[in-house]
Scaffold this active site. Structure first.
Site, PDB file in Angstrom:
ATOM      1  N   GLU A 281     -94.811 -25.603 -32.918  1.00  0.00           N
ATOM      2  CA  GLU A 281     -94.992 -24.216 -32.465  1.00  0.00           C
ATOM      3  C   GLU A 281     -96.170 -23.529 -33.158  1.00  0.00           C
ATOM      4  O   GLU A 281     -96.005 -22.958 -34.229  1.00  0.00           O
ATOM      5  CB  GLU A 281     -93.713 -23.395 -32.708  1.00  0.00           C
ATOM      6  CG  GLU A 281     -93.859 -21.958 -32.232  1.00  0.00           C
ATOM      7  CD  GLU A 281     -92.603 -21.100 -32.425  1.00  0.00           C
ATOM      8  OE1 GLU A 281     -91.623 -21.590 -32.996  1.00  0.00           O
ATOM      9  OE2 GLU A 281     -92.624 -19.941 -32.002  1.00  0.00           O
TER      10      GLU A 281
ATOM     11  N   LYS B 246     -94.313 -25.765 -28.357  1.00  0.00           N
ATOM     12  CA  LYS B 246     -93.829 -24.395 -28.100  1.00  0.00           C
ATOM     13  C   LYS B 246     -94.982 -23.424 -28.315  1.00  0.00           C
ATOM     14  O   LYS B 246     -95.190 -22.922 -29.417  1.00  0.00           O
ATOM     15  CB  LYS B 246     -92.669 -24.081 -29.036  1.00  0.00           C
ATOM     16  CG  LYS B 246     -92.128 -22.657 -28.908  1.00  0.00           C
ATOM     17  CD  LYS B 246     -90.757 -22.529 -29.542  1.00  0.00           C
ATOM     18  CE  LYS B 246     -90.275 -21.102 -29.572  1.00  0.00           C
ATOM     19  NZ  LYS B 246     -88.862 -20.985 -29.962  1.00  0.00           N
TER      20      LYS B 246
HETATM   21  P1  13P Z   1     -89.252 -15.275 -29.255  1.00  0.00           P
HETATM   22  O1  13P Z   1     -88.958 -15.843 -27.908  1.00  0.00           O
HETATM   23  O2  13P Z   1     -88.445 -14.040 -29.588  1.00  0.00           O
HETATM   24  O3  13P Z   1     -90.716 -15.121 -29.518  1.00  0.00           O
HETATM   25  O4  13P Z   1     -88.717 -16.323 -30.315  1.00  0.00           O
HETATM   26  C1  13P Z   1     -88.981 -17.635 -30.121  1.00  0.00           C
HETATM   27  C2  13P Z   1     -89.132 -18.263 -31.429  1.00  0.00           C
HETATM   28  O5  13P Z   1     -88.372 -19.112 -31.781  1.00  0.00           O
HETATM   29  C3  13P Z   1     -90.245 -17.812 -32.281  1.00  0.00           C
HETATM   30  O6  13P Z   1     -90.396 -18.696 -33.342  1.00  0.00           O
END
Ligand code: 13P
Length: 336
Positions: free
Chosen positions: A177, A219
């Site tokens: 991510e 992500k």
């Molecule tokens: P959000 O969808 O609230 O951005 O959170 C996703 C997430 O896991 C951020 O690390």
């Protein structure tokens, strides 16, 4: 590395119609969110709120996995069943956030590098034994004056790849991510360029570290203008720019892309995903969700005002809407 197990888990996490619930807010973040709705934060209130969400009836067709925080993976449902065991019994993969947070990057004021590599192998072994089958590590990239720096990009890309390699060695599918934040007044073209830069750097590091791409998930943020940018564009433009950026900068053998919501409204997050999945082209990867706020914001408010059942309904509704967006079958009318 058990590539077969990793690929199978990754495919299951992005199976048609399904996506991930990110319920892995750190204790600090979850406590802030509880306080904001008037609830005293404690291990028990965090557990009570989350276990009520997990007990929601009939979300299995929309939710393939739930990302947990270290505290939650050790907690139980009301009847004493360990939470990861309960989720697995419903065919939902338990996941775990394994980074230890974004810390100030030396010599780069305003920028952060995500930490957590020390002892990661041992922690992954323990989480696997507790039932986790996938993991998450979030890097944070801020756009601003001179930002992101090369140091911010390269340190985070390196850490993401090392994290991913260790997870795979221990049988956990890594969710990689790199989040480009929506804070700021930058335009969507700037977001496109910064997103491309961090994706290129991350996948180059993954190659060096030997990360098995078919056994990993990405992500990313969507390509959006900053929250304070005057030109907010259209949903169609955001969806197109996001797909263009990913197509050019993400390996096509990756099984799936699970977007974060990042502060978008619930409906924007669903609409953008729906548009991407409605395009006339066949994307090389599954396009899905790993939303936190866009699945739970309303559910948290209703839980705080006293109704367990309404909180479950709010979560079930958002899960169902996003599930439809997996195949371009969502529409605004369904929100009524
Ligand atoms: P959000 O969808 O609230 O951005 O959170 C996703 C997430 O896991 C951020 O690390």
């Amino acid at each position: 590395m058990d590539t077969e197990l990793l690929e199978k888990t990754a495919r299951e996490l992005v199976a048609p119609g399904r996506g991930i619930l990110a319920a892995d807010e750190s204790n600090g973040t979850m406590s802030n969110r509880l306080e904001a709705v008037g609830v005293e934060p404690s291990p028990e209130t965090r557990r009570a709120y989350r276990s009520n969400i997990f007990a929601t009836p009939d979300y299995e067709s929309a939710i393939s996995g739930v990302i947990l925080f270290d505290e939650t993976i050790r907690q139980t449902m009301d009847d004493g069943t360990p939470i990861p065991e309960y989720l697995a019994s419903r065919g939902v993969h338990p996941g775990i956030k394994v980074d230890t947070g974004a810390k100030e990057l030396a010599h780069h004021s305003g920028e952060k590098v995500t930490e957590g590599l020390d002892g990661l192998r041992e922690r992954c072994m323990e989480y696997f034994a507790l039932g986790a089958r996938f993991a998450k590590w979030r890097a944070v990239i801020r756009i601003g004056d001179g930002m992101p720096s090369d140091a911010n990009i390269s340190t985070n890309a390196h850490a993401l790849a090392r994290y991913a390699a260790i997870c795979q060695e221990q049988g956990l599918v890594p969710i990689i991510e790199p989040e480009v934040l929506m804070d700021g007044d930058h335009d969507s073209q700037t977001c496109f360029e910064v997103t491309a830069r961090i994706l290129d750097a991350t996948f180059a590091e993954c190659e060096i570290q030997g990360v098995h791409i078919p056994g990993a998930l990405l992500k990313p943020n969507m390509v959006l203008p900053g929250k304070s940018c005057e030109d907010q564009g259209t949903r169609e433009k955001a969806a197109q720019m996001t797909v263009d950026c990913l197509t050019a900068h993400v390996p096509h053998e990756l099984p799936g892309i699970v977007f974060l919501s990042g502060g978008q409204s619930d409906e924007d997050a669903t609409a953008h995903l729906n548009l991407m999945n409605s395009m006339a082209v066949e994307h090389p990867w599954q396009l899905s969700y790993s939303y936190g706020r866009a699945l739970l914001a309303h559910a948290l408010q209703t839980w705080a005002s006293g109704s367990n059942e309404e909180s479950q309904n709010a979560f079930a509704h958002r899960a169902a809407m996003n599930s439809l967006a997996r195949s371009g079958e969502w529409s605004t009318e369904l929100e009524a």
